[in-house]
Design a protein around this motif. Structure first.
Motif, mmCIF file in Angstrom:
data_model
loop_
_atom_site.group_PDB
_atom_site.id
_atom_site.type_symbol
_atom_site.label_atom_id
_atom_site.label_comp_id
_atom_site.label_asym_id
_atom_site.label_seq_id
_atom_site.Cartn_x
_atom_site.Cartn_y
_atom_site.Cartn_z
ATOM 1 N N ASP A 211 0.843 -1.194 0.000
ATOM 2 C CA ASP A 211 0.000 0.000 0.000
ATOM 3 C C ASP A 211 0.887 1.255 0.000
ATOM 4 O O ASP A 211 1.054 1.925 1.016
ATOM 5 C CB ASP A 211 -0.913 -0.042 1.233
ATOM 6 C CG ASP A 211 -1.813 1.173 1.346
ATOM 7 O OD1 ASP A 211 -2.020 1.853 0.327
ATOM 8 O OD2 ASP A 211 -2.315 1.438 2.458
ATOM 9 N N PHE A 212 1.444 1.583 -1.181
ATOM 10 C CA PHE A 212 2.355 2.721 -1.274
ATOM 11 C C PHE A 212 1.646 4.045 -0.990
ATOM 12 O O PHE A 212 2.204 4.926 -0.318
ATOM 13 C CB PHE A 212 3.003 2.774 -2.668
ATOM 14 C CG PHE A 212 4.016 1.692 -2.901
ATOM 15 C CD1 PHE A 212 5.241 1.710 -2.260
ATOM 16 C CD2 PHE A 212 3.737 0.643 -3.760
ATOM 17 C CE1 PHE A 212 6.181 0.715 -2.469
ATOM 18 C CE2 PHE A 212 4.662 -0.359 -3.975
ATOM 19 C CZ PHE A 212 5.893 -0.332 -3.330
ATOM 20 N N VAL A 216 2.763 6.638 1.962
ATOM 21 C CA VAL A 216 3.182 8.023 1.712
ATOM 22 C C VAL A 216 2.323 8.997 2.511
ATOM 23 O O VAL A 216 2.832 9.916 3.166
ATOM 24 C CB VAL A 216 3.104 8.338 0.203
ATOM 25 C CG1 VAL A 216 3.303 9.834 -0.033
ATOM 26 C CG2 VAL A 216 4.154 7.541 -0.558
#
Length: 527
Positions: A211-212, A216
């Motif tokens: 789950d980038f 972020v």
């Protein structure tokens, strides 16, 4: 309805547990010591570092870069451990921490040191999470209480020994060894864990993606919050555009993070863990404990040095009554939890003791003796001893085994954020009260850096100014601890809502095994 794993853990792993668990725990305690000792040692070495590298105007970033990287990476390390297996991820965090330590020791200017401290902080974010999650994997909650005293002892050792070790290393070996000292300790922990630690293998489910977006957004949100609490009232005024902008950015990033997590196939922080009442309560109580504890650690030595004339060199020893009380009580609470399986009483009693201790500390003035302040600290330490490890124990017991990493990292993150808010809010009140008191006593010219005076500097001041400053510090301490006591009352009230859920029993947990029969239904349901 909760599903049951058909295949138990390998027999050889169960047989291996009694033989190797103590060696693994020793290695884990060394890793925990690395994480906790670092800032304590570096704080003592900072004047020497600035003297050699220069860059005094960037001094705060040496600590801020490390803190930001640690806080932002904490939940990511926890999720990576759940996805790819805790052993490899934990060893990686140790390696990154050691690389950052070596590079920091070789820094040639302040810019390099700040950058390398950020690398070190990235690794440190995985150390505490890895320790807690691996203990959660190896030792069932019913038995975990026996090891609480050990963890509290490591914390006490770091807080007491850190300043002493840092001063000794800096005076005799040079400041660079304040970083290099991590290398042999880390190498020992790495070697022991690589050879002795055996955990069930985790297989990443097909189609699972990192789950980038969530990572972020969470990083941006945490970074903004930590910067607000670090800079507010010091670098920038609370009402400045910088602080307001950071606050808006933080809130927006966290709101977007929550939205993304509801739609991610494998979220970095699964929101379903907060459906457990106990987990949510332990997260909030952990936040409040961090708020109180790190505020106390900051202001107690300041009071004893400024008002009671104690030496700054032995500042760690000044906390001995609080830390010894915390360690002893934590050990007793752990033993009782292991023998009885009961724990609800401890957050309640801990909240009561912590509130009482903070209130007693708020009554200190220029006539308070060291013995009296030591008794007050012991009461506060007893309260924290009841709470420090119990919060993690109950939080881990409230989730499925597959979420052990994110549960550990979330609880650690809330405690870290609590410490940031505690230091910022209590610090702002303290400084405001000190300056008001100095101004009221006609010493306004001395207020600009009034909180920076130590015992040696005070001795050089005229008697009238010295007495004015001591009364001002006592007044500031009163305000800070009174706020801490008010916050602690909330934790005491919340503790009554904790549900007594049966702790999982002995034996290595099965792979992806749900919590036992006493676990809360919403937490153990599988889809």
């Amino acid at each position: 309805m909760a599903t049951t794993e058909k295949h138990s853990a390998p027999a050889e792993e169960k047989a291996d547990q009694p033989r190797s668990v103590r060696v693994v725990l020793l290695a884990l305690m060394i890793a925990m010591l690395l994480a906790m000792l670092d800032n304590m040692i570096i704080g003592t070495a900072m004047p020497t570092i600035v003297g050699e590298l220069g860059g005094l105007e960037h001094l705060s970033w040496v600590v801020t870069a490390y803190t930001l990287a640690t806080a932002a990476s904490t939940p990511i390390w926890g999720k990576l451990g759940d996805m790819f297996g805790r052993k490899g991820v934990f060893l990686t965090s140790i390696v990154i921490f050691l690389i950052g330590s070596a590079l920091s020791g070789m820094a040639q200017d302040m810019g390099q040191l700040i950058g390398f401290r950020a690398v070190q902080g990235l690794g440190a974010g995985g150390l505490m999470v890895g320790v807690m999650a691996i203990i959660g994997d190896l030792i069932p909650p019913r038995d975990r209480g026996k090891y609480q005293g050990m963890m509290a002892g490591i914390m006490a050792l770091a807080m007491i020994g850190g300043p002493l070790v840092g001063g000794t290393i800096t005076d005799h070996w040079g400041w660079r060894w304040s970083f290099y000292i991590n290398l042999p300790l880390g190498a020992v922990a790495l070697a022991m864990l690589a050879t002795v630690l055996h955990l069930p293998r985790k297989e990443r489910a097909a189609g699972t993606r990192i789950d980038f977006a969530g990572a972020v957004l969470l990083t941006v949100g945490i970074t903004a919050i930590v910067l607000v609490t670090t800079w507010g009232g010091t670098e920038y005024a609370w009402g400045s555009l910088n602080i307001i902008g950071l606050s808006v950015a933080g809130v927006a990033a966290l709101a977007a993070f929550l939205f993304v997590e509801t739609r991610a196939s494998d979220p970095i922080m699964p929101l379903h863990i907060f459906r457990s009442r106990n987990f949510t309560l332990m997260s909030v109580i952990g936040f409040l404990t961090g708020f109180v504890m790190f505020g106390a650690v900051l202001f107690l030595p300041l009071f004893q040095q400024s008002v009671q004339g104690a030496s700054a060199t032995n500042s760690g020893l000044l906390l001995l009554p609080m830390l010894l009380s915390m360690m002893v009580v934590s050990m007793i609470a752990g033993r009782v939890t292991t023998s009885s399986g009961k724990y609800k009483i401890f957050p309640i009693v801990g909240g009561a003791f912590m509130t009482a201790g903070l209130y007693l500390l708020s009554t200190m003035d220029t006539d308070t003796t060291r013995f009296a302040s030591g008794v007050y600290m012991a009461v506060l330490g007893a309260g924290m001893g009841f709470l420090m490890q119990i919060t993690m124990l109950v939080a881990q017991n409230s989730v499925e085994m597959k979420d052990m990493g994110v549960a550990s990292s979330s609880t650690t993150l809330f405690r870290t954020l609590g410490s940031s808010f505690g230091v910022a809010i209590m610090g702002a009140l303290f400084n405001h009260q000190v300056q008001n008191e100095m101004a009221a006593r006609g010493s306004g010219a001395a207020t600009a850096r009034s909180a920076q005076l130590d015992a040696a500097s005070l001795a050089k001041l005229p008697e009238a100014l010295r007495e004015a400053y001591q009364h001002a510090v006592a007044a500031g301490t009163h305000s800070a601890f009174l706020v801490g006591a008010s916050v602690s009352v909330l934790g005491f009230v919340l503790a009554f809502f904790v549900k007594e859920v049966a702790l999982r029993g002995t034996g290595l947990p099965k792979k992806d095994e749900a919590p036992g029969a006493g676990a809360e239904p919403k937490t153990v349901e599988t889809v």
